[in-house]
Design an enzyme around this catalytic site. Structure first.
Site, PDB file in Angstrom:
ATOM      1  N   ASP A 211       0.990  -1.117  -0.075  1.00 35.53           N
ATOM      2  CA  ASP A 211       0.128   0.034  -0.083  1.00 35.53           C
ATOM      3  C   ASP A 211       0.950   1.216  -0.044  1.00 35.53           C
ATOM      4  O   ASP A 211       1.853   1.511   0.871  1.00 35.53           O
ATOM      5  CB  ASP A 211      -0.964   0.014   1.374  1.00 35.53           C
ATOM      6  CG  ASP A 211      -1.913   1.083   1.341  1.00 35.53           C
ATOM      7  OD1 ASP A 211      -2.765   1.046   0.508  1.00 35.53           O
ATOM      8  OD2 ASP A 211      -1.670   2.112   2.111  1.00 35.53           O
ATOM      9  N   GLU A 267      13.435 -14.349   0.551  1.00 34.36           N
ATOM     10  CA  GLU A 267      13.812 -15.143   1.418  1.00 34.36           C
ATOM     11  C   GLU A 267      13.091 -16.545   1.202  1.00 34.36           C
ATOM     12  O   GLU A 267      13.124 -17.532   1.654  1.00 34.36           O
ATOM     13  CB  GLU A 267      13.529 -14.819   3.022  1.00 34.36           C
ATOM     14  CG  GLU A 267      14.532 -14.023   3.342  1.00 34.36           C
ATOM     15  CD  GLU A 267      14.194 -13.169   4.733  1.00 34.36           C
ATOM     16  OE1 GLU A 267      13.288 -13.903   5.373  1.00 34.36           O
ATOM     17  OE2 GLU A 267      14.542 -12.260   5.163  1.00 34.36           O
TER      18      GLU A 267
HETATM   19  C1  NOJ Z   1      -4.225   3.245  -0.527  1.00 30.93           C
HETATM   20  C2  NOJ Z   1      -5.671   2.473  -0.403  1.00 30.93           C
HETATM   21  O1  NOJ Z   1      -6.178   1.512  -1.482  1.00 30.93           O
HETATM   22  C3  NOJ Z   1      -6.550   3.218   0.080  1.00 30.93           C
HETATM   23  O2  NOJ Z   1      -7.955   2.703   0.215  1.00 30.93           O
HETATM   24  C4  NOJ Z   1      -6.173   3.830   1.515  1.00 30.93           C
HETATM   25  O3  NOJ Z   1      -7.012   4.759   1.991  1.00 30.93           O
HETATM   26  C5  NOJ Z   1      -4.662   4.556   1.294  1.00 30.93           C
HETATM   27  N1  NOJ Z   1      -3.845   3.741   0.441  1.00 30.93           N
HETATM   28  C6  NOJ Z   1      -3.963   4.594   2.788  1.00 30.93           C
HETATM   29  O4  NOJ Z   1      -3.856   3.458   3.273  1.00 30.93           O
END
Ligand code: NOJ
Length: 538
Positions: A211, A267
């Site tokens: 993310d 790993e």
């Molecule tokens: C991207 C995620 O897809 C989204 O849903 C989220 O609000 C932000 N990153 C923050 O983690």
């Protein structure tokens, strides 16, 4: 518990189709109105393993960890557990086994740049300026006027700094104030996140979607962003910003963070890391492939997803992805996800068929967002008391529609978000009829799996075949196909004589087959076609 990956072929993800599941909305096994892991297990037939399945290669689950849900799970309170409402670790193990038994991979969402304010690391960190975990997050003294340390904006609006009354300092949050940034300059943070990854890899997870990685590092001197920005080269990217985000995201140091994540993944055999970066292709391409090949295996590319339905823009979205990635890297494409309005809503449902042909015949990795295979649309008007996401993204997160009826086959209880016309749009109905959107997705994915050209062939765009018509060839070994997508509502006649004189239709969004004359190819409005070519004419 499964610890062996289902197969160790290197680059199993090449040409794969990944299916994104939003766990809260996929399938509810216990009637509480919230999707859960056993619900997913019960619906795997839809995804892979039977003749009627979509045939996807992998699923990616949005976060399943304990969370106070300020950002619907992207605010993690424990990286190595499953939220109560989604089930248990034992349920998770059953899901891994069930996926692998079908030859399907399972990816989790890794949220490494911020935690929840309720994560014990942050609770400790904010407890005192002298706490050993203080430096796990980004803390700074107020500016001389008592305000935030600098002018940084946050993604969801307002300052990126929140004042902590007890200790008199501010902490940095690139997203919501409930999502304090971890301090990746502290090696202890890398170790802790690395251990969380190992925990899931040992349970058999085949990879992570990582993310918002561009938020991993902020400027060490906390310099102000210039209050001026040029329009983005990527339509739809960060329209609300008033400043150029130079010092708070996309810092060069982020590459070191990614290299650290990759070392952990390496790993284990056959694991994949897919980076999420909301940035133009030239930026994301710097995180994949290359001679060192020591960062992400893949990176999401949102240029197509954020493009309007416009021949020029979609041409560029495809061509930029092909041209700007390093030669050995695989591009990725998606039309929808949980953060943006669905493409059926943005572009219109009538365009979903030709859009599916485009998505599933391009090179690299294609990601589907649950429900797009049946043409689900955004909820048109959610009642105020049924809204959970402050950034307004509930409309595209409504429950999967399996059947007609009040719970849409998603739940026997009351769904956490309302469904959108499940009487008309549901899996059961589309599975039983040929020619449906679901049937088209299934046939496209099957074709992609069977065709070496579509799965791993080279890509070459053919320009100017007819107004509004996209066209490209895919070639591998002795196999060659041409893809033609008419983006116009009206019929078009395309001249593909530069490609070949004739070919054989492998698939069309309308009912047709057999030989076609490529010198004068008549296309229906919004028709998508995949045509097999004689190899000798290349
Ligand atoms: C991207 C995620 O897809 C989204 O849903 C989220 O609000 C932000 N990153 C923050 O983690």
């Amino acid at each position: 518990m499964t610890s062996d990956p289902v197969d160790d072929r290197s680059r199993w993800w090449e040409g794969s189709v990944i299916y994104q599941i939003y766990p809260r909305s996929f399938a509810d096994s216990n009637g509480d109105g919230i999707g859960d892991l056993l619900g997913i297990v019960g619906r795997l037939d839809h995804l892979r393993g039977t003749d009627a399945s979509l045939g996807v290669d992998a699923i990616w689950l949005s976060p399943i960890h304990p969370s106070p849900l300020a950002d619907m799970g992207y605010d993690v309170a424990d990286y190595t557990d499953v939220a109560l409402e989604y089930g248990t670790l034992a349920d998770f193990d059953s899901l891994v086994d069930a996926c692998h038994a079908r030859g399907m991979k399972l990816l989790l969402d890794l949220v490494p740049c911020h935690t929840s304010i309720e994560h014990p690391w942050f609770v400790e960190s904010r407890s005192s300026r002298h706490d050993p975990r203080r430096d796990w997050y980004v803390w700074a003294d107020p500016a001389p006027d008592g305000g935030p340390p600098n002018n940084w904006e946050s993604v969801f609006g307002g300052s990126a700094w929140e004042r902590d009354e007890a200790t008199g300092q501010f902490y940095c949050h690139t997203f919501y104030p409930e999502q304090p940034n971890l301090n990746w300059r502290n090696p202890a943070v890398a170790d802790a996140i690395g251990d969380a990854m190992r925990f899931w890899f040992r349970r058999g997870v085949d990879g992570f979607r990582v993310d918002a990685i561009q938020a991993a590092v902020v400027d060490d001197q906390l310099r102000d962003n210039p209050p001026f920005r040029r329009p983005s080269s990527m339509p739809g990217l960060d329209p609300g910003r008033a400043q150029a985000w130079l010092w708070n995201v996309d810092r060069p140091e982020v590459h070191d963070v990614v290299r650290g994540l990759r070392r952990v993944a390496d790993e284990f055999a056959g694991r994949v890391l897919v980076g999420e970066l909301y940035a133009p292709v030239e930026r994301i391409a710097g995180f994949v492939g290359g001679t060192a090949d020591d960062e992400f295996h893949l990176a999401f590319n949102f240029e197509m997803l954020l493009a309007p339905w416009d021949h020029g823009e979609l041409t560029l979205a495809i061509e930029r992805a092909e041209a700007l990635h390093p030669p050995d890297a695989l591009p990725t494409f998606a039309l929808s996800n949980h953060d943006q309005p669905r493409h059926t809503t943005r572009w219109g449902r009538e365009r979903a068929r030709v859009a599916a042909v485009m998505l599933l015949t391009l090179r690299g990795v294609s990601t589907l967002y649950m429900g797009e295979e049946i043409g689900m649309v955004d909820h048109p008007k959610l009642p105020k008391d049924r809204r959970f996401d402050r950034a307004g993204r509930d409309a595209q997160r409504t429950p999967m529609q399996w059947e007609p009826g009040p719970g849409a086959g998603f739940t026997t209880g009351t769904p956490w978000l309302p469904t959108v016309d499940p009487e008309r749009v549901n899996v059961a109905d589309q599975r039983s009829r040929p020619g449906t959107l679901l049937d088209l997705y299934r046939r496209l994915i099957a074709l992609r799996r069977e065709s070496a050209a579509l799965r791993r062939g080279t890509h070459r765009s053919i320009f100017g075949v007819a107004p509004d018509v996209l066209c490209w060839t895919r070639t591998a070994d002795a196999e060659r196909v041409v893809v033609v997508c008419n983006l116009a509502d009206e019929p078009r006649t395309a001249d593909l004589s530069r490609v070949a004189a004739s070919g054989v239709v492998l698939l069309s969004t309308v009912d047709r087959g057999g030989d076609v004359d490529l010198r004068r190819l008549d296309l229906a409005g919004l028709e998508g076609l995949v045509i097999s070519l004689p190899v000798a004419e290349s």
